[in-house]
Design a protein around this motif. Structure first.
Motif, PDB file in Angstrom:
ATOM      1  N   TYR A 140      19.989   6.529 -30.941  1.00 13.56           N
ATOM      2  CA  TYR A 140      19.777   5.085 -30.925  1.00 13.56           C
ATOM      3  C   TYR A 140      19.382   4.637 -29.516  1.00 13.56           C
ATOM      4  O   TYR A 140      20.112   4.884 -28.560  1.00 13.56           O
ATOM      5  CB  TYR A 140      21.053   4.353 -31.340  1.00 13.56           C
ATOM      6  CG  TYR A 140      21.557   4.709 -32.717  1.00 13.56           C
ATOM      7  CD1 TYR A 140      20.850   4.338 -33.858  1.00 13.56           C
ATOM      8  CD2 TYR A 140      22.746   5.406 -32.879  1.00 13.56           C
ATOM      9  CE1 TYR A 140      21.315   4.656 -35.118  1.00 13.56           C
ATOM     10  CE2 TYR A 140      23.227   5.732 -34.136  1.00 13.56           C
ATOM     11  CZ  TYR A 140      22.499   5.358 -35.260  1.00 13.56           C
ATOM     12  OH  TYR A 140      22.961   5.682 -36.508  1.00 13.56           O
ATOM     13  N   VAL A 162      17.048   0.012 -31.458  1.00 16.68           N
ATOM     14  CA  VAL A 162      18.033  -0.816 -32.159  1.00 16.68           C
ATOM     15  C   VAL A 162      18.337  -2.075 -31.366  1.00 16.68           C
ATOM     16  O   VAL A 162      18.524  -2.032 -30.147  1.00 16.68           O
ATOM     17  CB  VAL A 162      19.342  -0.018 -32.376  1.00 16.68           C
ATOM     18  CG1 VAL A 162      20.419  -0.900 -32.963  1.00 16.68           C
ATOM     19  CG2 VAL A 162      19.088   1.180 -33.287  1.00 16.68           C
ATOM     20  N   ASP A 163      18.364  -3.208 -32.090  1.00 12.19           N
ATOM     21  CA  ASP A 163      18.864  -4.455 -31.530  1.00 12.19           C
ATOM     22  C   ASP A 163      20.365  -4.477 -31.797  1.00 12.19           C
ATOM     23  O   ASP A 163      20.796  -4.522 -32.950  1.00 12.19           O
ATOM     24  CB  ASP A 163      18.170  -5.645 -32.195  1.00 12.19           C
ATOM     25  CG  ASP A 163      18.615  -6.983 -31.604  1.00 12.19           C
ATOM     26  OD1 ASP A 163      19.615  -7.007 -30.861  1.00 12.19           O
ATOM     27  OD2 ASP A 163      17.961  -8.001 -31.902  1.00 12.19           O
ATOM     28  N   ASN A 185      22.521  -6.627 -31.627  1.00  7.20           N
ATOM     29  CA  ASN A 185      23.010  -7.797 -32.370  1.00  7.20           C
ATOM     30  C   ASN A 185      22.948  -7.573 -33.881  1.00  7.20           C
ATOM     31  O   ASN A 185      23.672  -8.226 -34.645  1.00  7.20           O
ATOM     32  CB  ASN A 185      22.201  -9.039 -31.998  1.00  7.20           C
ATOM     33  CG  ASN A 185      22.391  -9.413 -30.536  1.00  7.20           C
ATOM     34  OD1 ASN A 185      23.503  -9.364 -30.022  1.00  7.20           O
ATOM     35  ND2 ASN A 185      21.301  -9.780 -29.874  1.00  7.20           N
ATOM     36  N   ASN A 186      22.071  -6.654 -34.299  1.00  2.28           N
ATOM     37  CA  ASN A 186      21.949  -6.343 -35.720  1.00  2.28           C
ATOM     38  C   ASN A 186      22.793  -5.132 -36.131  1.00  2.28           C
ATOM     39  O   ASN A 186      22.797  -4.759 -37.304  1.00  2.28           O
ATOM     40  CB  ASN A 186      20.480  -6.066 -36.073  1.00  2.28           C
ATOM     41  CG  ASN A 186      19.603  -7.276 -35.823  1.00  2.28           C
ATOM     42  OD1 ASN A 186      20.070  -8.411 -35.945  1.00  2.28           O
ATOM     43  ND2 ASN A 186      18.349  -7.037 -35.465  1.00  2.28           N
ATOM     44  N   ARG A 187      23.465  -4.507 -35.158  1.00  5.94           N
ATOM     45  CA  ARG A 187      24.304  -3.343 -35.455  1.00  5.94           C
ATOM     46  C   ARG A 187      25.681  -3.512 -34.841  1.00  5.94           C
ATOM     47  O   ARG A 187      26.040  -2.843 -33.857  1.00  5.94           O
ATOM     48  CB  ARG A 187      23.633  -2.070 -34.917  1.00  5.94           C
ATOM     49  CG  ARG A 187      22.369  -1.637 -35.655  1.00  5.94           C
ATOM     50  CD  ARG A 187      22.662  -1.225 -37.098  1.00  5.94           C
ATOM     51  NE  ARG A 187      23.640  -0.163 -37.197  1.00  5.94           N
ATOM     52  CZ  ARG A 187      23.332   1.136 -37.163  1.00  5.94           C
ATOM     53  NH1 ARG A 187      22.052   1.505 -37.061  1.00  5.94           N
ATOM     54  NH2 ARG A 187      24.271   2.045 -37.267  1.00  5.94           N
ATOM     55  N   PRO A 188      26.497  -4.408 -35.395  1.00  7.90           N
ATOM     56  CA  PRO A 188      27.843  -4.626 -34.850  1.00  7.90           C
ATOM     57  C   PRO A 188      28.714  -3.378 -34.922  1.00  7.90           C
ATOM     58  O   PRO A 188      29.649  -3.229 -34.141  1.00  7.90           O
ATOM     59  CB  PRO A 188      28.401  -5.742 -35.739  1.00  7.90           C
ATOM     60  CG  PRO A 188      27.575  -5.703 -36.989  1.00  7.90           C
ATOM     61  CD  PRO A 188      26.217  -5.259 -36.562  1.00  7.90           C
ATOM     62  N   ASP A 189      28.387  -2.465 -35.850  1.00  8.38           N
ATOM     63  CA  ASP A 189      29.174  -1.223 -35.958  1.00  8.38           C
ATOM     64  C   ASP A 189      29.023  -0.369 -34.702  1.00  8.38           C
ATOM     65  O   ASP A 189      29.999   0.191 -34.180  1.00  8.38           O
ATOM     66  CB  ASP A 189      28.736  -0.432 -37.191  1.00  8.38           C
ATOM     67  CG  ASP A 189      27.245  -0.109 -37.187  1.00  8.38           C
ATOM     68  OD1 ASP A 189      26.442  -0.979 -36.772  1.00  8.38           O
ATOM     69  OD2 ASP A 189      26.887   1.010 -37.587  1.00  8.38           O
ATOM     70  N   SER A 204      25.876  -7.230 -25.804  1.00  7.04           N
ATOM     71  CA  SER A 204      24.519  -7.727 -25.998  1.00  7.04           C
ATOM     72  C   SER A 204      23.810  -7.845 -24.658  1.00  7.04           C
ATOM     73  O   SER A 204      24.383  -8.278 -23.665  1.00  7.04           O
ATOM     74  CB  SER A 204      24.556  -9.101 -26.683  1.00  7.04           C
ATOM     75  OG  SER A 204      23.253  -9.606 -26.841  1.00  7.04           O
TER      76      SER A 204
END
Length: 510
Positions: A96, A125-126, A128-132, A141
């Motif tokens: 990632y 990967v953003d 903010n779209n992958r909190p995991d 962020s």
């Protein structure tokens, strides 16, 4: 008659040229009549061209075609060596790129691993779209990072991990491929070798004078740690190889006994020893060496008389002969290894059989070399008091601790010492042709040591002549990147629009 024939040929040629010109102008006339009659159709034409251009770019990105690498050193192309290392991995690996855009050159390089092995997935990967991922790795962020993940094992890299710097020129040197490859292998490998550097007895440590070696080892499939036996009490059980650098004082009894027990357990040692310039009493150090049949080091340095075996006419900077062995097979017949103020390794060959040791020579000097212990003698020629001949300056000594016993189903136990009569050659000191006493840091020097460690930790697949990291990479600033994009995209569109405006103006003027 002749004149009539010439006139006929000229007429035919003129008609032929007229037909060709008419065909050439047909497409242009069609555009003029059908598309450029009014501004609306002109606009549609321009927009169509732009749309086609964008569509082609989108398709190319989805196809993930490897960019053409025009750099001389192929900085952005994955080497066959890395492809070979990852192609047989049978575990799913995710890489990632957090906070990176799709145009990043390191991301392009990483995507090439997927072509070598379908189980390797690479994506920008953003966070903010992958909190995991944010929760698992504690990524905030707006930050950048590269995560190499395989199941529960992972390795996190930063941008600074992908480069090193030339301290003399302050230029950036890319080590991205080495980092990616070793990270992929380390998270997918069940057992990663552990190498300990003995400290407390030498001026050569990972923290002092050997930072480059520390970096090179970090690029390999190894875990590196320093070891102070007095504070630990013993050598850890997970130590696959113990590295000992030039002792400048004797080992204490605790360290000596720990190393002797380590040898008896069938584990291995890499020993780097610079030339001895003053007499020191080192009975415990010599006791360890004697386990493998190595005699105490003598005061003195090796010098060369053969001009083809020295650097820049300096007898102290010698180019040794590299023997063909498992450790040196990819360096055999090369002239890259350079040693400075090397010393000879004295081996008691008469005792080797009794102590069950087998000797293999790794590097030697030429017959034109000599060993000098009188440092007052500044002559480059060998004197009558100098010892002349070829000397061993690198050797593998394998000691059988216990023979195999088939009846008891007990395996053979062996301990191996790889020893070099040099230490400066892999230190942080740089070679200076203006100074015959400058130490060296060359590509093959590090390969010799890294191959020795790979052999000792039983990873012979890692023995090779490595891709040099000494290549300067260029990274554009945001302003430079904007200028490049304007040149590539905006200027051609502006030229088209200006051309159409000029054509319309001239057409109306007529």
């Amino acid at each position: 008659m002749k004149e009539e024939k010439n006139e006929k040929l000229a007429k035919e040629k003129k008609e032929s040229n007229a037909k060709k010109e008419k065909k050439q102008n047909r497409f242009i006339e069609t555009i003029k009549k059908k598309w450029l009659i009014n501004g609306t159709k002109t606009t549609i034409l321009i927009l169509s061209i732009i749309a086609i251009f964008i569509a082609i770019n989108i398709i190319m990105q989805k196809l993930e075609i490897t960019p053409i690498d025009f750099s001389q050193e192929k900085l952005y192309t994955l080497t066959e060596e890395s492809k070979e290392k990852v192609k047989n991995i049978d575990k799913n690996i995710n890489i990632y790129f957090i906070g990176y855009n799709e145009e990043d050159t390191n991301l392009d390089l990483a995507k090439q691993y997927k072509k070598a092995n379908e189980k390797i997935n690479v994506e920008a990967v953003d966070i903010n779209n992958r909190p995991d991922l944010a929760e698992k790795y504690g990524i905030e962020s707006g930050t950048e990072g590269i995560i190499v993940e395989c199941g529960e094992k992972s390795k996190v890299l930063t941008s600074s991990d992908l480069v090193t710097y030339d301290k003399s020129t302050y230029e950036t040197i890319s080590i991205a491929e080495e980092k990616f490859t070793t990270s992929i292998i380390s998270v997918s490998t069940d057992n990663v070798p552990k190498v300990y550097f003995l400290e407390g007895y030498s001026e050569f440590t990972l923290r002092n004078n050997m930072n480059y070696l520390n970096m090179y080892l970090g690029n390999e499939i190894n875990e590196i740690e320093t070891l102070n036996i007095l504070s630990k009490g013993k050598i850890p059980n997970d130590c696959d190889t113990l590295v000992i650098t030039t002792p400048n004082k004797d080992f204490d009894d605790i360290t000596t006994n720990s190393i002797l027990e380590y040898i008896k357990s069938g584990r291995n040692i890499l020993w780097l020893n610079a030339a001895v310039t003053t007499q020191k009493d080192l009975p415990n150090v010599n006791k360890i060496l004697a386990e493998y049949g190595v005699k105490p080091f003598e005061i003195g340095i090796i010098r060369e008389t053969d001009a083809s075996k020295m650097v820049a006419g300096s007898p102290d900077l010698i180019i040794p002969n590299i023997e063909s062995t498992t450790i040196t097979e990819d360096l055999y017949n090369t002239t890259g290894v350079i040693l400075v103020n090397a010393t000879k390794i004295n081996i008691d060959t008469d005792k080797l059989k009794d102590i069950k040791v087998v000797k293999t020579e790794l590097i030697t000097t030429s017959e034109g070399s000599y060993f000098r212990n009188n440092f007052q003698n500044q002559s480059d020629s060998a004197s009558s008091e100098d010892e002349k001949g070829s000397f061993v300056i690198g050797a593998e000594l394998q000691k059988t601790i216990k023979e195999a016993d088939e009846e008891k189903e007990e395996n053979e136990i062996k301990s191996t010492l790889v020893i070099y009569g040099e230490n400066y050659f892999i230190s942080d000191y740089q070679l200076s042709q203006n100074s015959q006493y400058g130490a060296v840091q060359l590509a093959y020097n590090k390969d010799l040591v890294l191959n020795s460690i790979a052999y000792l930790v039983d990873r012979e697949e890692d023995i090779k002549a490595r891709k040099s990291t000494g290549t300067v990479t260029y990274t554009a600033t945001e302003q430079q990147d904007l200028i490049i994009r304007i040149i590539i995209f905006a200027i051609p569109i502006i030229i088209i629009i200006i051309g159409l405006i000029v054509w319309q103006f001239r057409r109306r003027k007529k």
